[in-house]
Design a protein around this motif. Sequence first.
Motif, short mmCIF file in Angstrom:
data_model
loop_
_atom_site.label_atom_id
_atom_site.label_comp_id
_atom_site.label_asym_id
_atom_site.label_seq_id
_atom_site.Cartn_x
_atom_site.Cartn_y
_atom_site.Cartn_z
N SER A 365 0.86 -1.06 0.07
CA SER A 365 -0.19 -0.02 0.05
C SER A 365 0.83 1.20 0.14
O SER A 365 1.36 1.78 1.10
CB SER A 365 -0.98 -0.15 1.35
OG SER A 365 -1.49 1.00 1.33
N ASP A 371 -4.06 2.84 -5.64
CA ASP A 371 -4.12 1.88 -4.54
C ASP A 371 -5.52 1.62 -4.19
O ASP A 371 -6.19 2.44 -3.45
CB ASP A 371 -3.37 2.55 -3.30
CG ASP A 371 -3.20 1.47 -2.06
OD1 ASP A 371 -4.03 0.40 -2.21
OD2 ASP A 371 -2.65 1.84 -1.17
N ARG A 374 -6.41 1.94 -0.32
CA ARG A 374 -5.44 2.86 0.43
C ARG A 374 -6.42 3.28 1.68
O ARG A 374 -5.73 3.55 2.46
CB ARG A 374 -5.12 3.93 -0.48
CG ARG A 374 -6.50 4.75 -0.79
CD ARG A 374 -5.99 5.69 -1.77
NE ARG A 374 -7.08 6.66 -2.21
CZ ARG A 374 -6.76 7.76 -3.03
NH1 ARG A 374 -5.53 8.21 -3.47
NH2 ARG A 374 -7.79 8.51 -3.17
#
Length: 425
Positions: A365, A371, A374
């Motif tokens: 991450s 991402d 995230r």
Amino acid sequence: MNTTKLFSNLNEISFKGFPNVRWNVVFGRLSLSFQCQEFDTRAKIIGVLNFFYSLLFPRIPCYNIEKKSDKGVLFFNSCCDRKSNIDRLHFISDLIQNKTVVLGNKSRRQFNIIPAIKIFRYMPYWYLSLRKRNISFIQQLIILNRLIYLYQVLGYIDKNIEISNYSLFVSYYDSLIEDSFWEEIFRLKNIKTASLQHGQFISYREDMVNNCGIELRTFKSDFLLCWNKYTKREAVLSGIEESKLPILGIIGYASKEHWNRCIKPNNNIFGVVIGHPDYIDENIVLINAANSLSRAKGLKYYLKLHPNYKEDFFKDIVDQSYYLGNIKKGIAMMDYANIVDFSIVGASTVFAELVFLGHEVIRYSNQSIRDKYRDIKAGLTFSEPEKIVDAYNIGNFEVDSLFDDLCSIREVRAAYQKFFSAFDV
């Protein structure tokens, strides 16, 4: 952003020979693709050539129909390029007694004078309808090419499907143009509609197709059958009403009668889940992290490749001293989870599927736009390959906390069965 605002130039447009569907909705995904500049010069040239080719050799839709009843629920999936897509739809449809399953095959092209004459007859009207709107010439041709195909789809539906007999239409992926058109035809008959979740959906991040929240921004069904709480949050951020978002669990596990946790073999072997080739940079980071962890702790590892990768694609990146080979493609997720102690993952949908099984994971991450997870704070994470050793040393994988957010439902089969029971008549 609302789908109806995306392609506002198609609001309330009509095309002769078609029923009065919401074309701004049907072409919502196409609109986002233009907005995200997915159509480069080469794609536009191909789109123009396809249009002229389609005039004489239109694509003919091909479907497999599995009919158990002419009433109840109709399941539709035009996205049948992967066996897993078909399997997931069957996991759900097998819960229904009264159902029809329509699966798309690869369309074929053939010259047929009768539909060709009809298309030529309607084409000037379609073109004039588009000319009245602020749409570029290239976009007009691409839309006209889609209309040629959808006209064939309409003929198929009229000939083979008694729409008014059904109580629910379920699309595997309602963002796609073909699925959207089918759904609109059912909506015009006041049939309820639902869409399945086939992967982890996210809200808007940036004007790139993979990160623009395309699934949620082009959602138009009465219900989105969500996997988890995380999807529901992202959907609400995208402007979808909560009442349309029942959480039913990850459909890949609807085939199982009851939830079971995987077995940790304690063999000092872990797996590396390699995502889609679009995430090549992330995949390389995952392998470099695996090399770092193996060297520091003396562990061995397998690669679990995305289906689109060749077996030897990463041969120059893996550390041959610790790399044991690739997991067999198509293996059941439970069988994979039982082979390794834990897995290193990135922004892959497999992350949520492994958490469902109680499998321990360490997630890459870097908090970038790409991402996907995230905002998920639970669990072990690392942001650089060498930092995975620090994450591993912490040792608390927080599987149960991750489950609550990413999976949410243990008895998936029962949850879907309960939802569909109201329409299985």
